[in-house]
Scaffold this active site. Structure first.
Site, PDB file in Angstrom:
ATOM      1  N   ARG A  72      -2.628   8.091  13.007  1.00  0.00           N
ATOM      2  CA  ARG A  72      -3.474   8.675  11.952  1.00  0.00           C
ATOM      3  C   ARG A  72      -4.602   9.352  12.717  1.00  0.00           C
ATOM      4  O   ARG A  72      -5.509   8.694  13.210  1.00  0.00           O
ATOM      5  CB  ARG A  72      -4.006   7.581  11.027  1.00  0.00           C
ATOM      6  CG  ARG A  72      -2.887   6.788  10.334  1.00  0.00           C
ATOM      7  CD  ARG A  72      -3.455   5.817   9.335  1.00  0.00           C
ATOM      8  NE  ARG A  72      -2.495   4.775   8.960  1.00  0.00           N
ATOM      9  CZ  ARG A  72      -1.566   4.912   8.027  1.00  0.00           C
ATOM     10  NH1 ARG A  72      -1.451   6.030   7.365  1.00  0.00           N
ATOM     11  NH2 ARG A  72      -0.743   3.913   7.748  1.00  0.00           N
ATOM     12  N   ASP A 127       5.565   3.775   1.311  1.00  0.00           N
ATOM     13  CA  ASP A 127       4.786   3.618   0.080  1.00  0.00           C
ATOM     14  C   ASP A 127       5.364   4.341  -1.131  1.00  0.00           C
ATOM     15  O   ASP A 127       5.009   4.034  -2.261  1.00  0.00           O
ATOM     16  CB  ASP A 127       3.349   4.116   0.298  1.00  0.00           C
ATOM     17  CG  ASP A 127       2.520   3.131   1.110  1.00  0.00           C
ATOM     18  OD1 ASP A 127       3.002   2.000   1.314  1.00  0.00           O
ATOM     19  OD2 ASP A 127       1.413   3.499   1.522  1.00  0.00           O
ATOM     20  N   ALA A 186      11.745 -12.142  -9.467  1.00  0.00           N
ATOM     21  CA  ALA A 186      10.406 -12.741  -9.402  1.00  0.00           C
ATOM     22  C   ALA A 186       9.825 -12.843 -10.813  1.00  0.00           C
ATOM     23  O   ALA A 186      10.245 -12.129 -11.724  1.00  0.00           O
ATOM     24  CB  ALA A 186       9.506 -11.881  -8.523  1.00  0.00           C
ATOM     25  N   LYS A 213       8.867 -25.407 -16.097  1.00  0.00           N
ATOM     26  CA  LYS A 213       9.302 -24.408 -15.100  1.00  0.00           C
ATOM     27  C   LYS A 213       8.453 -24.678 -13.872  1.00  0.00           C
ATOM     28  O   LYS A 213       7.238 -24.467 -13.875  1.00  0.00           O
ATOM     29  CB  LYS A 213       9.069 -22.986 -15.633  1.00  0.00           C
ATOM     30  CG  LYS A 213       9.451 -21.907 -14.644  1.00  0.00           C
ATOM     31  CD  LYS A 213       9.466 -20.539 -15.324  1.00  0.00           C
ATOM     32  CE  LYS A 213       9.497 -19.375 -14.372  1.00  0.00           C
ATOM     33  NZ  LYS A 213      10.324 -19.452 -13.199  1.00  0.00           N
ATOM     34  N   GLU A 222      -0.304  -4.963  -1.851  1.00  0.00           N
ATOM     35  CA  GLU A 222      -1.583  -5.156  -1.138  1.00  0.00           C
ATOM     36  C   GLU A 222      -2.743  -4.464  -1.850  1.00  0.00           C
ATOM     37  O   GLU A 222      -3.875  -4.940  -1.803  1.00  0.00           O
ATOM     38  CB  GLU A 222      -1.478  -4.678   0.315  1.00  0.00           C
ATOM     39  CG  GLU A 222      -1.198  -3.206   0.462  1.00  0.00           C
ATOM     40  CD  GLU A 222      -1.267  -2.735   1.913  1.00  0.00           C
ATOM     41  OE1 GLU A 222      -0.458  -1.877   2.268  1.00  0.00           O
ATOM     42  OE2 GLU A 222      -2.116  -3.214   2.659  1.00  0.00           O
TER      43      GLU A 222
END
Ligand code: F6P
Length: 319
Positions: A72, A127, A186, A213, A222
């Site tokens: 970068r 990303d 998930a 559960k 993030e």
């Protein structure tokens, strides 16, 4: 077109090497010379490059990382640095540049284009934060790595009746989190795009625990917060054991999936063909399964939203 330059910039992504190979070999097949600048825009500003021909890109298709290295560049963020980069392009008699990278890198390509350099990008970032594309190079590999890790974490969650918060990459974009959550079943996904409330999350977990559960997987991008902090908060507010796992850079490395290898090859080829046809200020990638050239300014300024049908699907099935 006789001679072009290319570079990889920003966070590396699995498939960048496959894109380098496709660019160099497409150029070679057209009788065009290719030079690869090292360490992203830093190499362009400092005029550091290697010649790339059909043979010098052998054996890299299946490798993670980038043989040209990536960075970068702070130098290129300055006007002086960009002017120097444009001068280097001229000095090397390059007819154009191919920029392989994500949002920040393509923004750099746009600015270089404003200085008169023909630039075509190749959409490459784990990303998936470039507007106008289905997926960018490296995303599929990163999600598959996250899926593998979360499947393993589920075993531990089940054995110990624990709640796990798994943090995946995605600074401003929750695509990895959403798709990894869907593919692993998930219970909850937290992303920068979708508003969420911690008190509501605690109530949901509480109700689930009361309903016997006993284990939960929360996938968190993030950009939505810190897994460790959330894990402590859950442990402090509920009668459950909670643990955090931050997947981090494992998602960026390793051999690209079949999807990323083919995406990188087709996008790399398309970028060289586009430059040869006189295009500039565009990024090559796929939309609706077809190779397209997306206007760079739009790609970097418009937000690539989460796929709404996947968000709805997750709401329906994670109960
Ligand atoms: O852009 C890809 C990415 O992996 C982001 O998900 C993450 O926030 C960032 O790069 C990390 O950057 P660096 O490699 O500079 O630590």
């Amino acid at each position: 077109m006789k001679r072009i330059g290319l570079l990889t910039s920003g966070g590396d992504a699995s498939g960048m090497n496959a894109a380098i190979r496709a660019v160099a070999r497409t150029a070679a097949s057209m009788g065009v010379e290719a030079v690869g600048f090292e360490r992203g825009y830093d190499g362009l500003v400092s005029n550091t490059w290697v010649e790339l021909n059909a043979r010098s890109v052998s054996g890299i298709l299946e490798l993670g990382g980038t043989m040209l290295k990536s960075a970068r560049s702070e130098l290129f963020r300055t006007e002086e640095g960009r002017k120097q980069a444009a001068l280097v392009v001229q000095q090397n008699r390059l007819d154009g540049m191919v920029i392989i990278g994500g949002n920040g890198s393509q923004t750099g390509g746009y600015l270089l284009g404003q200085l008169g350099v023909p630039v075509v990008g190749v959409a490459s970032t784990i990303d998936n934060d470039l507007y106008g594309f289905d997926y960018t190079i490296g995303f599929d590999t990163a999600v598959n790595i996250a899926i593998d890790a979360i499947d393993r974490i589920r075993d531990v969650a089940e054995s110990h009746d624990r709640v796990f918060v798994v943090e995946v990459m995605g600074r401003d974009n929750g695509s990895i989190a959403l798709e990894a959550a869907l593919a692993t079943g998930a219970d909850i996904v937290l992303t920068p795009e979708l508003p969420f409330s911690i008190p509501k999350l605690i109530t949901r977990l509480h109700d689930d625990v009361m309903a016997h559960k006993k284990h939960h997987i929360i996938v968190m991008a993030e950009g939505a917060g810190h897994a460790e902090e959330l894990s402590h908060y859950i442990s402090a507010n509920l009668p459950v054991e909670c643990r955090a796992t931050v997947l981090g850079y494992v998602q960026r490395g390793g051999s690209p999936t079949r999807f990323d290898r083919i995406l990188a090859s087709t996008s790399g080829e398309a970028a060289v063909v586009a430059l040869n046809e006189g295009h500039s200020g565009v990024v090559a990638g796929t939309r609706d399964g077809h190779i397209v050239l997306q206007e760079t300014l739009e790609a970097v300024t418009r937000r690539n939203l989460l796929k709404p049908e996947l968000v709805e699907l997750l709401k329906r099935v994670s109960i």
